[in-house]
Scaffold this active site. Structure first.
Site, PDB file in Angstrom:
ATOM      1  N   ASN A   6      21.632 -14.930   3.842  1.00  0.00           N
ATOM      2  CA  ASN A   6      22.464 -14.134   2.949  1.00  0.00           C
ATOM      3  C   ASN A   6      22.278 -12.675   3.365  1.00  0.00           C
ATOM      4  O   ASN A   6      21.261 -12.062   3.046  1.00  0.00           O
ATOM      5  CB  ASN A   6      22.038 -14.351   1.490  1.00  0.00           C
ATOM      6  CG  ASN A   6      22.829 -13.492   0.530  1.00  0.00           C
ATOM      7  OD1 ASN A   6      23.795 -12.820   0.932  1.00  0.00           O
ATOM      8  ND2 ASN A   6      22.441 -13.487  -0.734  1.00  0.00           N
ATOM      9  N   LYS A   8      23.803 -10.195   2.328  1.00  0.00           N
ATOM     10  CA  LYS A   8      24.089  -9.266   1.222  1.00  0.00           C
ATOM     11  C   LYS A   8      24.961  -8.113   1.745  1.00  0.00           C
ATOM     12  O   LYS A   8      25.864  -8.375   2.531  1.00  0.00           O
ATOM     13  CB  LYS A   8      22.775  -8.789   0.580  1.00  0.00           C
ATOM     14  CG  LYS A   8      21.877  -9.984   0.203  1.00  0.00           C
ATOM     15  CD  LYS A   8      20.711  -9.647  -0.657  1.00  0.00           C
ATOM     16  CE  LYS A   8      19.924 -10.922  -0.975  1.00  0.00           C
ATOM     17  NZ  LYS A   8      18.828 -10.721  -1.894  1.00  0.00           N
ATOM     18  N   HIS A  90      25.024 -16.126  -7.307  1.00  0.00           N
ATOM     19  CA  HIS A  90      23.791 -15.432  -6.922  1.00  0.00           C
ATOM     20  C   HIS A  90      23.322 -14.543  -8.068  1.00  0.00           C
ATOM     21  O   HIS A  90      24.144 -13.942  -8.763  1.00  0.00           O
ATOM     22  CB  HIS A  90      24.022 -14.597  -5.656  1.00  0.00           C
ATOM     23  CG  HIS A  90      22.736 -14.117  -5.052  1.00  0.00           C
ATOM     24  ND1 HIS A  90      22.046 -13.039  -5.551  1.00  0.00           N
ATOM     25  CD2 HIS A  90      22.008 -14.585  -4.005  1.00  0.00           C
ATOM     26  CE1 HIS A  90      20.930 -12.868  -4.843  1.00  0.00           C
ATOM     27  NE2 HIS A  90      20.881 -13.795  -3.895  1.00  0.00           N
ATOM     28  N   GLU A  92      22.128 -11.685  -8.127  1.00  0.00           N
ATOM     29  CA  GLU A  92      22.566 -10.282  -8.048  1.00  0.00           C
ATOM     30  C   GLU A  92      23.979 -10.132  -8.602  1.00  0.00           C
ATOM     31  O   GLU A  92      24.327  -9.090  -9.163  1.00  0.00           O
ATOM     32  CB  GLU A  92      22.459  -9.788  -6.590  1.00  0.00           C
ATOM     33  CG  GLU A  92      21.000  -9.543  -6.220  1.00  0.00           C
ATOM     34  CD  GLU A  92      20.664  -9.665  -4.751  1.00  0.00           C
ATOM     35  OE1 GLU A  92      21.593  -9.704  -3.922  1.00  0.00           O
ATOM     36  OE2 GLU A  92      19.465  -9.726  -4.433  1.00  0.00           O
ATOM     37  N   GLU A 160      16.553 -19.931  -6.607  1.00  0.00           N
ATOM     38  CA  GLU A 160      16.017 -18.609  -6.285  1.00  0.00           C
ATOM     39  C   GLU A 160      15.461 -17.965  -7.553  1.00  0.00           C
ATOM     40  O   GLU A 160      16.231 -17.392  -8.350  1.00  0.00           O
ATOM     41  CB  GLU A 160      17.123 -17.708  -5.724  1.00  0.00           C
ATOM     42  CG  GLU A 160      17.718 -18.200  -4.425  1.00  0.00           C
ATOM     43  CD  GLU A 160      18.357 -17.056  -3.629  1.00  0.00           C
ATOM     44  OE1 GLU A 160      17.951 -16.864  -2.481  1.00  0.00           O
ATOM     45  OE2 GLU A 160      19.241 -16.364  -4.171  1.00  0.00           O
ATOM     46  N   GLY A 166      13.370 -10.483  -2.733  1.00  0.00           N
ATOM     47  CA  GLY A 166      13.138  -9.154  -2.171  1.00  0.00           C
ATOM     48  C   GLY A 166      11.842  -8.506  -2.607  1.00  0.00           C
ATOM     49  O   GLY A 166      11.663  -7.304  -2.433  1.00  0.00           O
ATOM     50  N   SER A 204      12.056 -14.299  -0.874  1.00  0.00           N
ATOM     51  CA  SER A 204      10.982 -13.814   0.010  1.00  0.00           C
ATOM     52  C   SER A 204      10.548 -14.837   1.058  1.00  0.00           C
ATOM     53  O   SER A 204       9.377 -14.879   1.441  1.00  0.00           O
ATOM     54  CB  SER A 204       9.782 -13.331  -0.817  1.00  0.00           C
ATOM     55  OG  SER A 204      10.160 -12.210  -1.616  1.00  0.00           O
TER      56      SER A 204
HETATM   57  P1  13P Z   1      14.998 -12.225   0.073  1.00  0.00           P
HETATM   58  O1  13P Z   1      14.802 -13.291   1.130  1.00  0.00           O
HETATM   59  O2  13P Z   1      15.226 -10.857   0.664  1.00  0.00           O
HETATM   60  O3  13P Z   1      13.932 -12.279  -0.957  1.00  0.00           O
HETATM   61  O4  13P Z   1      16.384 -12.561  -0.659  1.00  0.00           O
HETATM   62  C1  13P Z   1      16.577 -13.831  -1.163  1.00  0.00           C
HETATM   63  C2  13P Z   1      17.983 -13.962  -1.587  1.00  0.00           C
HETATM   64  O5  13P Z   1      18.405 -13.366  -2.564  1.00  0.00           O
HETATM   65  C3  13P Z   1      18.857 -14.809  -0.784  1.00  0.00           C
HETATM   66  O6  13P Z   1      20.037 -15.081  -1.435  1.00  0.00           O
END
Ligand code: 13P
Length: 245
Positions: A6, A8, A90, A92, A160, A166, A204
């Site tokens: 991803n 982002k 997601h 976010e 997740e 992150g 992560s």
């Molecule tokens: P990270 O791997 O940066 O923690 O992000 C995970 C994520 O949100 C994947 O969709």
């Protein structure tokens, strides 16, 4: 085993092209690799990755086919720009765009109607885990986000935990195993034990922890954010997935 990147809202287009070229030169025949790229990159990445063993997806879509929705894209637009799948729900987007599970369900319907595969994200916040509500939150998200008649074919789930995204804080193997068991049970109830969609872990994931994550029961792959922007780190995660496949 599925390893999904991803990206982002990253990276700049010239860096994305370098990254895609590196990924295309790598070979992982025993796993499925997916890239969820920013919408403007769908066409250039599809062109660059023609013939490569990588699927490309969008990071969201609108539930409507078309209309006055400034800034949004439809599932058909994603498909027409080279996507074969879409990431939906997601955390976010749930947090920053007010996406409820009801909205996510409408989006899944729209995506499936356009023959896009769907990776649905679920996961609890830190406060919900501390309150011992993590499993119920995830069960509720699954029940409300997956439309009633959605088939299991083409559906993937990414667990997740919001607090692990992150942050470098990975959920414990026991907590991941327990949650994947809960998710698999919900899906088995709906689809039958032999038709449970793949369940990925995200939060992560990196080159160092991937192998141990893939050894956890019912972990069918990883959804990778930060580490997916580094071709070597992503390759190491794919190697770990292939070894576990
Ligand atoms: P990270 O791997 O940066 O923690 O992000 C995970 C994520 O949100 C994947 O969709």
């Amino acid at each position: 085993m599925i390893v999904a990147a991803n990206w982002k809202m990253n990276p700049a287009l010239d860096q994305a092209s370098i990254l895609a070229t590196a990924l295309a030169s790598q070979s992982f025949p025993q796993i499925k690799r997916i890239l969820f790229v920013p919408h403007p990159y769908l066409v250039p990445m599809s062109v660059r990755l023609t013939g490569a063993a990588l699927e490309i997806g969008g990071q969201d879509c609108h539930f409507a086919d078309h209309g006055a929705f400034t800034g949004d894209v439809s599932a058909a637009m994603l498909r027409d720009c080279g996507a074969s799948l879409v990431l939906l729900g997601h955390s976010e987007r749930r947090a920053a765009h007010g996406e409820t599970s009801d909205i996510v369900a409408q989006k899944i319907k729209a995506a499936m109607a356009q023959n896009l595969d769907v990776m649905l994200c679920v996961g609890e916040t830190k406060a919900e885990r501390d309150d011992k509500k993590a499993e119920q939150v995830v069960i509720d998200q699954l029940q409300a986000s997956i439309p009633e008649h959605a088939p299991p074919t083409g559906l993937m789930i990414a667990y997740e935990p919001v607090w692990a995204i992150g942050t470098g804080a990975v959920a414990s193997p026991d907590d991941i195993a327990a949650m994947h068991h809960v998710i698999a049970s919900v899906l088995a109830e709906r689809y039958g034990a032999n038709h449970v969609p793949p369940i990925l872990y995200g939060g992560s994931v990196n080159a160092d922890n991937a192998a141990s994550l893939f050894s956890i029961p019912l972990v069918g792959g990883a959804l990778v954010g930060g580490a997916s922007l580094d071709a070597d780190a992503f390759a190491a995660i794919c190697t770990a997935a292939q070894d576990a496949a």
